[in-house]
Design a protein around this motif. Sequence first.
Motif, PDB file in Angstrom:
ATOM      1  N   GLY A  34       6.193 -38.626 -47.896  1.00 59.04           N
ATOM      2  CA  GLY A  34       6.060 -37.915 -49.159  1.00 59.04           C
ATOM      3  C   GLY A  34       7.106 -38.385 -50.151  1.00 59.04           C
ATOM      4  O   GLY A  34       7.613 -39.501 -50.067  1.00 59.04           O
ATOM      5  N   ARG A  35       7.457 -37.518 -51.085  1.00 64.15           N
ATOM      6  CA  ARG A  35       8.362 -37.919 -52.156  1.00 64.15           C
ATOM      7  C   ARG A  35       9.663 -37.128 -52.110  1.00 64.15           C
ATOM      8  O   ARG A  35       9.663 -35.897 -52.209  1.00 64.15           O
ATOM      9  CB  ARG A  35       7.666 -37.773 -53.503  1.00 64.15           C
ATOM     10  N   TRP A  36      10.732 -37.868 -51.944  1.00 63.64           N
ATOM     11  CA  TRP A  36      12.086 -37.331 -51.901  1.00 63.64           C
ATOM     12  C   TRP A  36      12.904 -37.997 -53.002  1.00 63.64           C
ATOM     13  O   TRP A  36      12.758 -39.195 -53.256  1.00 63.64           O
ATOM     14  CB  TRP A  36      12.754 -37.656 -50.561  1.00 63.64           C
ATOM     15  N   ASP A  37      13.793 -37.218 -53.640  1.00 64.16           N
ATOM     16  CA  ASP A  37      14.713 -37.849 -54.568  1.00 64.16           C
ATOM     17  C   ASP A  37      15.965 -38.264 -53.805  1.00 64.16           C
ATOM     18  O   ASP A  37      16.003 -38.227 -52.564  1.00 64.16           O
ATOM     19  CB  ASP A  37      15.021 -36.926 -55.758  1.00 64.16           C
ATOM     20  N   TRP A 205       8.587 -42.974 -59.648  1.00 61.19           N
ATOM     21  CA  TRP A 205       8.503 -43.134 -58.194  1.00 61.19           C
ATOM     22  C   TRP A 205       8.428 -44.611 -57.844  1.00 61.19           C
ATOM     23  O   TRP A 205       7.696 -45.383 -58.463  1.00 61.19           O
ATOM     24  CB  TRP A 205       7.289 -42.402 -57.649  1.00 61.19           C
ATOM     25  N   ASN A 206       9.186 -44.998 -56.837  1.00 60.34           N
ATOM     26  CA  ASN A 206       9.155 -46.356 -56.310  1.00 60.34           C
ATOM     27  C   ASN A 206       8.105 -46.395 -55.202  1.00 60.34           C
ATOM     28  O   ASN A 206       8.349 -45.921 -54.087  1.00 60.34           O
ATOM     29  CB  ASN A 206      10.531 -46.741 -55.774  1.00 60.34           C
ATOM     30  N   PHE A 207       6.943 -46.956 -55.491  1.00 63.73           N
ATOM     31  CA  PHE A 207       5.830 -46.905 -54.547  1.00 63.73           C
ATOM     32  C   PHE A 207       6.085 -47.738 -53.292  1.00 63.73           C
ATOM     33  O   PHE A 207       5.352 -47.585 -52.304  1.00 63.73           O
ATOM     34  CB  PHE A 207       4.534 -47.327 -55.235  1.00 63.73           C
ATOM     35  N   SER A 208       7.097 -48.586 -53.316  1.00 64.28           N
ATOM     36  CA  SER A 208       7.431 -49.314 -52.089  1.00 64.28           C
ATOM     37  C   SER A 208       7.998 -48.376 -51.034  1.00 64.28           C
ATOM     38  O   SER A 208       8.096 -48.739 -49.856  1.00 64.28           O
ATOM     39  CB  SER A 208       8.433 -50.433 -52.393  1.00 64.28           C
ATOM     40  N   ARG A 209       8.364 -47.156 -51.440  1.00 66.11           N
ATOM     41  CA  ARG A 209       8.871 -46.178 -50.479  1.00 66.11           C
ATOM     42  C   ARG A 209       7.749 -45.481 -49.719  1.00 66.11           C
ATOM     43  O   ARG A 209       8.015 -44.704 -48.798  1.00 66.11           O
ATOM     44  CB  ARG A 209       9.737 -45.132 -51.199  1.00 66.11           C
ATOM     45  N   VAL A 211       5.712 -45.224 -47.011  1.00 59.82           N
ATOM     46  CA  VAL A 211       5.586 -45.801 -45.676  1.00 59.82           C
ATOM     47  C   VAL A 211       4.937 -44.750 -44.778  1.00 59.82           C
ATOM     48  O   VAL A 211       5.391 -43.608 -44.735  1.00 59.82           O
ATOM     49  CB  VAL A 211       6.964 -46.204 -45.106  1.00 59.82           C
ATOM     50  N   PRO A 212       3.865 -45.113 -44.079  1.00 59.07           N
ATOM     51  CA  PRO A 212       3.227 -46.428 -44.082  1.00 59.07           C
ATOM     52  C   PRO A 212       2.463 -46.675 -45.381  1.00 59.07           C
ATOM     53  O   PRO A 212       2.190 -45.745 -46.134  1.00 59.07           O
ATOM     54  CB  PRO A 212       2.262 -46.344 -42.899  1.00 59.07           C
ATOM     55  N   GLU A 213       2.090 -47.915 -45.609  1.00 57.12           N
ATOM     56  CA  GLU A 213       1.291 -48.230 -46.789  1.00 57.12           C
ATOM     57  C   GLU A 213      -0.030 -47.481 -46.718  1.00 57.12           C
ATOM     58  O   GLU A 213      -0.645 -47.371 -45.656  1.00 57.12           O
ATOM     59  CB  GLU A 213       1.037 -49.736 -46.847  1.00 57.12           C
ATOM     60  N   ARG A 214      -0.461 -46.943 -47.854  1.00 63.25           N
ATOM     61  CA  ARG A 214      -1.703 -46.190 -47.875  1.00 63.25           C
ATOM     62  C   ARG A 214      -2.890 -47.107 -47.559  1.00 63.25           C
ATOM     63  O   ARG A 214      -2.977 -48.224 -48.070  1.00 63.25           O
ATOM     64  CB  ARG A 214      -1.898 -45.539 -49.240  1.00 63.25           C
ATOM     65  N   VAL A 248      -3.812 -51.248 -59.435  1.00 61.48           N
ATOM     66  CA  VAL A 248      -2.718 -52.217 -59.357  1.00 61.48           C
ATOM     67  C   VAL A 248      -1.811 -51.877 -58.174  1.00 61.48           C
ATOM     68  O   VAL A 248      -1.316 -52.768 -57.475  1.00 61.48           O
ATOM     69  CB  VAL A 248      -1.915 -52.232 -60.672  1.00 61.48           C
ATOM     70  N   LEU A 249      -1.607 -50.581 -57.924  1.00 67.21           N
ATOM     71  CA  LEU A 249      -0.770 -50.140 -56.807  1.00 67.21           C
ATOM     72  C   LEU A 249      -1.478 -50.299 -55.474  1.00 67.21           C
ATOM     73  O   LEU A 249      -0.850 -50.563 -54.446  1.00 67.21           O
ATOM     74  CB  LEU A 249      -0.376 -48.673 -56.998  1.00 67.21           C
TER      75      LEU A 249
END
Length: 343
Positions: A34-37, A205-209, A211-214, A248-249
Amino acid sequence: MKFLTLVAALLGGVGTTLASSVIPNTDPLIFFHGRWDTAPETWWSGSGFKLNVANLTSLTINLGPNTTLPSVALGVSIAYQPFFSFDAVPGANVIPLPAPATLNSNEANGTTVVRINAEMYFSSQMNLESIVLNEGAHLVPYVPSAIAFEFIGDSFSTETVVAQPGAALTDIFSYGNVHGMSFQFFQTEDTSYFNDPFHNYTTPWNFSRDVPERTHVVVHIGANDAAQGVTQDDFVQTYLDFLATIRVLYPTQPFFIFTPWGWPNPEGPNSYYYPGAYPTVVEGRQALGDNNLFIVDTTGWVTYADVYPDSLHPSVEGHMKIAGLFQAWLENWGLEPLEAWSN
């Protein structure tokens, strides 16, 4: 506790049997999802972490001051048992564990998988500082699933990550959300950042974070655009622009575009919004050469018996029904389910 952490670092590796049982939030064997700062603090419902623990008999999570007050609702699953709710507070939180016979149940390596998620779509900040395991316990790598879905939407999808109740797709104010998903999806924070005394700003958001890749992307949105009076033409154009951006993502992932299941009525058929818009969106992308997206026609999936009468949102049983129907749709589409958990 700080002394123990220092000792662990000097011994050469937090998370091993030689190290302290205090695991700092920087330990690479904590699998964040998920998304963490950078605090680290959770945003968006369903964000959390997973642990794969050997010799587990006790577990405490220490949360910092950015944790939602007076508590944050967490969903906890031990050894792949059903999730239970746990109200966690800033400071030490002892997580209840099942009977010892259930622990260390992974036959391959004798470990226990722990999954902890922020449950809510608002007031869902879990500020993780450290994790305390019993003496002799240690972390081992967690292996994520080979199938990873991204769900994007509003309250109909908010049991998962990157969905916000009341949010429109169009970047407008809607039911307390200061932005629409066409903006907010690309931010670390969900739309509740606006009223957060600790954190009232957004960070890309840095989409490289991720994991795993969608591997697959589901979009189910539009109800709040309709409620806010966005015209069908404007909605279709915004949807097309949004899909172009996320393509693109996710250049190779299939997109599944849910049609509305409508608003059920106690008498008579469901009422619908934006009739014909969703096939128009898909056809518009296909005209540009993007043939890796598919309409999921949810007509008839949800009846009045499947929703809460006061809000017309699916009940727990209603969501289970939707999940079952979507699973059947995916299998018919060609997605094979995994035979076992990855750990």
